[in-house]
Design an enzyme around this catalytic site. Structure first.
Site, PDB file in Angstrom:
ATOM      1  CD  GLN A  31      -0.592   6.522  -5.445  1.00 40.61           C
ATOM      2  OE1 GLN A  31      -1.009   6.431  -6.593  1.00 40.61           O
ATOM      3  NE2 GLN A  31      -1.381   6.394  -4.370  1.00 40.61           N
ATOM      4  NE  ARG A  48      -1.432   0.609  -0.440  1.00 32.39           N
ATOM      5  CZ  ARG A  48      -2.258  -0.157  -1.165  1.00 32.39           C
ATOM      6  NH1 ARG A  48      -2.912   0.373  -2.188  1.00 32.39           N
ATOM      7  NH2 ARG A  48      -2.436  -1.421  -0.858  1.00 32.39           N
ATOM      8  CG  HIS A  79       2.375  10.476  -7.445  1.00 31.33           C
ATOM      9  ND1 HIS A  79       3.081   9.406  -7.968  1.00 31.33           N
ATOM     10  CD2 HIS A  79       1.065  10.166  -7.646  1.00 31.33           C
ATOM     11  CE1 HIS A  79       2.260   8.516  -8.459  1.00 31.33           C
ATOM     12  NE2 HIS A  79       1.028   8.941  -8.264  1.00 31.33           N
ATOM     13  CG  HIS A  87       2.052   4.853 -10.693  1.00 30.88           C
ATOM     14  ND1 HIS A  87       1.255   4.134  -9.840  1.00 30.88           N
ATOM     15  CD2 HIS A  87       1.525   6.107 -10.727  1.00 30.88           C
ATOM     16  CE1 HIS A  87       0.293   4.912  -9.376  1.00 30.88           C
ATOM     17  NE2 HIS A  87       0.438   6.117  -9.891  1.00 30.88           N
ATOM     18  CD  GLU A  95      -0.870   9.358 -11.915  1.00 23.49           C
ATOM     19  OE1 GLU A  95      -0.891  10.074 -10.898  1.00 23.49           O
ATOM     20  OE2 GLU A  95      -1.307   8.185 -11.936  1.00 23.49           O
TER      21      GLU A  95
END
Length: 314
Positions: free
Chosen positions: A96, A192, A172, A98, A115
């Protein structure tokens, strides 16, 4: 203890989840579930924390943030900016990526997602998917469409107490079994690329988001430079993982007591152990799995006992 917002938070079932989160933190009401994520501190509409005690008991964190911004040092973010989780991974998660804030707000009406993850209970042989080998966006598209994952994706080993900082645009994933603590922007946007061709109980595959993923992925891949600092103080180990525009994350491995500065407000999550929290002369017992916010009314707080504590702030 009016200067601390103790939270009651949700657990999220995931296909890669299990029972480690429930057993580790004593969440006995969920032992029959496959919990993959514990959203310990969240004001996101997809999983809201509620205040567990005190004058705001029963209200959501979102409500308190919107109506009592003074408790958060008048934080200028329109929405509560952080989401802090503990995850269990029992099988590969999807590959995936972001988006950043601009793309996510335009296309998803949500924040982007940077993150930081800290890994523990890592089983031997577990690897992280970390970036890709494409030199151009067209090469990235060709690799995805051909399903040439062995050549396209980069894999690295992982062990207990490793960490990664993942800015938006970084492909990642995880292959193996582990647990992890996660501090992220308050966003639930995930694109995804590959889900290992898995199907649910009805034989359906989860949707992929190929065009969005190609649009937001950083090409070529660049591993972000991070420079954690470690200091030892009164028998305690204090690790500052990152201090970036979206968040600052510090880990306190406490064996005695430590006083923590609180320049604005702090999101606190106990990863393990137990002890006491002292704020403005009041003391409260705390234990592993508890999430809380030390409000701006406290300039410092004290942690005493034997515990592993994650402190995050914007």
């Amino acid at each position: 203890m009016e200067d601390v917002l103790f939270l009651k938070s949700i657990m999220v079932d995931k296909p890669y989840g299990g029972q480690k989160i429930q057993k580790r933190f004593g969440f006995t009401e969920a032992l029959d579930r496959k919990v993959g994520e514990y959203w310990a501190i969240s004001a996101h509409p997809n999983g809201m924390s509620r205040i567990a005690q005190g004058p705001y008991a029963g209200q959501t964190l979102k409500e308190v943030y919107e109506n009592h911004r003074e408790l958060f040092a008048d934080d200028p973010h329109e929405r509560f900016p952080l989401l802090i989780k503990i995850n269990e991974i029992n099988r590969p998660v999807s590959v995936q990526v972001h988006p950043d804030d601009a793309y996510a707000m335009e296309h998803e009406n949500d924040s982007g997602k940077a993150e930081l993850n800290i890994f523990f209970d890592v089983e031997p042989g577990t690897k992280l998917i970390r970036g890709h080998n494409a030199k151009t966006r067209e090469e990235l598209r060709q690799g995805i469409e051909a399903g040439d994952w062995d050549h396209l994706l980069r894999r690295i080993p992982v062990k207990d107490n490793d960490f990664t900082y993942t800015p938006p645009g970084t492909i990642h994933g995880i292959e193996g079994k582990l647990m992890m603590a996660e501090v992220q922007q308050s966003s639930d946007v995930t694109y995804r690329l590959y889900d290992y061709d898995r199907t649910d109980a009805n034989g359906k595959k989860r949707p992929l988001h190929i065009e969005q993923a190609i649009a937001v992925t950083t090409v070529p891949f660049q591993e972000p430079e991070v420079h954690p600092t470690v200091r030892h103080e009164n028998g305690n180990t204090i690790t500052r993982y990152v201090s970036v525009p979206t968040f600052t994350v510090t880990r306190y491995e406490v064996t005695n007591s430590v006083t923590v500065d609180n320049p604005t407000y702090s999101c606190v999550l106990l990863l393990s152990g137990s002890g006491t929290l002292k704020v403005n002369g009041s003391t409260e017992d705390i234990r592993a799995g508890q999430g809380m916010i030390i409000t701006a009314n406290a300039k410092t707080f004290q942690l005493s006992g034997k515990m592993d504590v994650l402190v995050s702030r914007v």
